[in-house]
Design a protein around this motif. Structure first.
Motif, mmCIF file in Angstrom:
data_model
loop_
_atom_site.group_PDB
_atom_site.id
_atom_site.type_symbol
_atom_site.label_atom_id
_atom_site.label_comp_id
_atom_site.label_asym_id
_atom_site.label_seq_id
_atom_site.Cartn_x
_atom_site.Cartn_y
_atom_site.Cartn_z
ATOM 1 N N ASP A 136 57.088 2.132 4.333
ATOM 2 C CA ASP A 136 56.161 0.995 4.308
ATOM 3 C C ASP A 136 54.790 1.438 4.805
ATOM 4 O O ASP A 136 53.765 1.134 4.190
ATOM 5 C CB ASP A 136 56.694 -0.165 5.151
ATOM 6 N N ALA A 137 54.768 2.179 5.909
ATOM 7 C CA ALA A 137 53.500 2.682 6.444
ATOM 8 C C ALA A 137 52.878 3.694 5.495
ATOM 9 O O ALA A 137 51.666 3.696 5.282
ATOM 10 C CB ALA A 137 53.715 3.316 7.817
ATOM 11 N N THR A 138 53.705 4.533 4.897
ATOM 12 C CA THR A 138 53.200 5.546 3.972
ATOM 13 C C THR A 138 52.525 4.897 2.772
ATOM 14 O O THR A 138 51.444 5.304 2.366
ATOM 15 C CB THR A 138 54.351 6.472 3.506
ATOM 16 N N ARG A 139 53.163 3.871 2.215
ATOM 17 C CA ARG A 139 52.585 3.182 1.045
ATOM 18 C C ARG A 139 51.220 2.574 1.361
ATOM 19 O O ARG A 139 50.341 2.508 0.511
ATOM 20 C CB ARG A 139 53.532 2.097 0.550
ATOM 21 N N THR B 95 46.741 5.883 -2.329
ATOM 22 C CA THR B 95 46.109 5.187 -3.448
ATOM 23 C C THR B 95 47.199 4.487 -4.261
ATOM 24 O O THR B 95 48.378 4.825 -4.153
ATOM 25 C CB THR B 95 45.357 6.192 -4.353
ATOM 26 N N PRO B 96 46.819 3.531 -5.096
ATOM 27 C CA PRO B 96 47.825 2.863 -5.938
ATOM 28 C C PRO B 96 48.661 3.851 -6.769
ATOM 29 O O PRO B 96 49.869 3.652 -6.912
ATOM 30 C CB PRO B 96 46.979 1.951 -6.836
ATOM 31 N N ASP B 97 48.044 4.896 -7.281
ATOM 32 C CA ASP B 97 48.797 5.882 -8.053
ATOM 33 C C ASP B 97 49.843 6.596 -7.200
ATOM 34 O O ASP B 97 50.900 6.986 -7.691
ATOM 35 C CB ASP B 97 47.859 6.919 -8.680
ATOM 36 N N GLY B 98 49.551 6.792 -5.921
ATOM 37 C CA GLY B 98 50.468 7.491 -5.034
ATOM 38 C C GLY B 98 51.702 6.680 -4.657
ATOM 39 O O GLY B 98 52.723 7.240 -4.267
ATOM 40 N N LYS B 99 51.623 5.367 -4.788
ATOM 41 C CA LYS B 99 52.746 4.513 -4.411
ATOM 42 C C LYS B 99 53.999 4.822 -5.235
ATOM 43 O O LYS B 99 55.117 4.762 -4.717
ATOM 44 C CB LYS B 99 52.356 3.046 -4.529
ATOM 45 N N ALA B 100 53.829 5.181 -6.507
ATOM 46 C CA ALA B 100 54.985 5.520 -7.349
ATOM 47 C C ALA B 100 55.685 6.772 -6.827
ATOM 48 O O ALA B 100 56.922 6.845 -6.815
ATOM 49 C CB ALA B 100 54.546 5.715 -8.795
ATOM 50 N N ILE C 237 55.749 7.788 -3.733
ATOM 51 C CA ILE C 237 56.429 7.414 -2.494
ATOM 52 C C ILE C 237 57.763 6.749 -2.817
ATOM 53 O O ILE C 237 58.775 7.005 -2.161
ATOM 54 C CB ILE C 237 55.549 6.490 -1.622
ATOM 55 N N ALA C 238 57.789 5.923 -3.857
ATOM 56 C CA ALA C 238 59.029 5.257 -4.260
ATOM 57 C C ALA C 238 60.095 6.279 -4.663
ATOM 58 O O ALA C 238 61.281 6.097 -4.355
ATOM 59 C CB ALA C 238 58.756 4.284 -5.397
ATOM 60 N N ILE C 239 59.687 7.342 -5.329
ATOM 61 C CA ILE C 239 60.631 8.392 -5.738
ATOM 62 C C ILE C 239 61.227 9.077 -4.510
ATOM 63 O O ILE C 239 62.437 9.281 -4.423
ATOM 64 C CB ILE C 239 59.938 9.412 -6.669
ATOM 65 N N VAL C 240 60.368 9.430 -3.552
ATOM 66 C CA VAL C 240 60.846 10.090 -2.333
ATOM 67 C C VAL C 240 61.758 9.141 -1.547
ATOM 68 O O VAL C 240 62.802 9.549 -1.033
ATOM 69 C CB VAL C 240 59.661 10.564 -1.459
ATOM 70 N N THR D 66 37.803 3.264 3.286
ATOM 71 C CA THR D 66 39.048 3.712 3.912
ATOM 72 C C THR D 66 39.538 4.975 3.245
ATOM 73 O O THR D 66 39.612 5.059 2.022
ATOM 74 C CB THR D 66 40.128 2.623 3.781
ATOM 75 N N TRP D 67 39.878 5.981 4.048
ATOM 76 C CA TRP D 67 40.436 7.223 3.518
ATOM 77 C C TRP D 67 41.912 7.026 3.221
ATOM 78 O O TRP D 67 42.667 6.553 4.054
ATOM 79 C CB TRP D 67 40.245 8.371 4.517
ATOM 80 N N LEU D 68 42.311 7.395 1.981
ATOM 81 C CA LEU D 68 43.701 7.272 1.533
ATOM 82 C C LEU D 68 44.174 8.602 0.967
ATOM 83 O O LEU D 68 43.390 9.356 0.380
ATOM 84 C CB LEU D 68 43.824 6.198 0.448
ATOM 85 N N ALA D 69 45.463 8.871 1.102
ATOM 86 C CA ALA D 69 46.056 10.040 0.456
ATOM 87 C C ALA D 69 46.038 9.770 -1.047
ATOM 88 O O ALA D 69 46.324 8.664 -1.501
ATOM 89 C CB ALA D 69 47.478 10.259 0.950
ATOM 90 N N ASP D 70 45.684 10.806 -1.802
ATOM 91 C CA ASP D 70 45.541 10.628 -3.247
ATOM 92 C C ASP D 70 46.683 11.320 -3.966
ATOM 93 O O ASP D 70 46.778 12.453 -4.137
ATOM 94 C CB ASP D 70 44.197 11.197 -3.690
#
Length: 121
Positions: A44-47, A51-56, A58-61, A117-121
Motif C-alpha cells: 500500500d505504501a509502495t503504490r 507513478t501510475p505506470d509503476g502501480k501495475a 507493484i501488483a505483480i510483485v 512530488t518525487w515518485l519512483a518511475d
C-alpha cells in the motif's frame, strides 16, 4: 474590526499555512521511503510512492509474494534493504544509485517529479 485586529488575524492565518507546509522531499528521501516500503513488502505504501505506470509492476510483485512463507518474507526484507550510494538529478528526473545485500551489482531507481512530488518511475 479595526486594522490591528485584521492584521493580527491575517498574520495568524499565514503562520498556520506556512507551519503546515512541508518542504518537498528530495529524490533521495522519496527513494528511501519507496525502497524501505518495497523491502518491507508494504505494498500500500509502495503504490503511493510510484507513478501510475509503476502501480501495475507493484501488483505483480505483490501477487508473487502472496504465496511466500513468513520465513521467506523475512529473508526478502533483509536481502532487499537498500543503501543509497548517490543521486543524479536532471530537472524533474533523477537516478538513485543503491546497493542491496541480495546482489553485488549496483542498482538504480528512476525517479520523476510529478506535481512537486518525487515518485519512483
Amino acid at each position: 474590526m479595526n486594522k490591528t485586529s485584521t492584521a493580527m488575524i491575517m498574520s495568524a492565518c499565514l503562520l498556520l499555512v506556512f507551519a503546515s507546509c512541508k518542504p518537498a522531499p528530495t529524490p533521495e528521501t522519496a527513494a528511501k521511503e519507496f525502497l524501505s516500503a518495497f523491502a518491507g513488502l508494504d505494498f500500500d505504501a509502495t503504490r503511493a510512492l510510484v507513478t501510475p505506470d509503476g502501480k501495475a509492476n507493484i501488483a505483480i510483485v505483490e501477487a508473487f509474494t502472496s504465496g511466500m512463507s513468513e520465513a521467506e518474507k523475512e529473508k526478502t526484507k533483509v536481502e532487499f534493504t537498500a543503501t543509497i550510494t548517490s543521486v543524479d538529478i536532471d530537472g524533474s528526473r533523477a537516478t538513485v544509485h543503491y546497493t542491496i545485500p541480495a546482489t553485488t551489482e549496483p542498482q538504480t531507481l528512476d525517479m520523476v517529479k510529478v506535481d512537486g512530488t518525487w515518485l519512483a518511475d
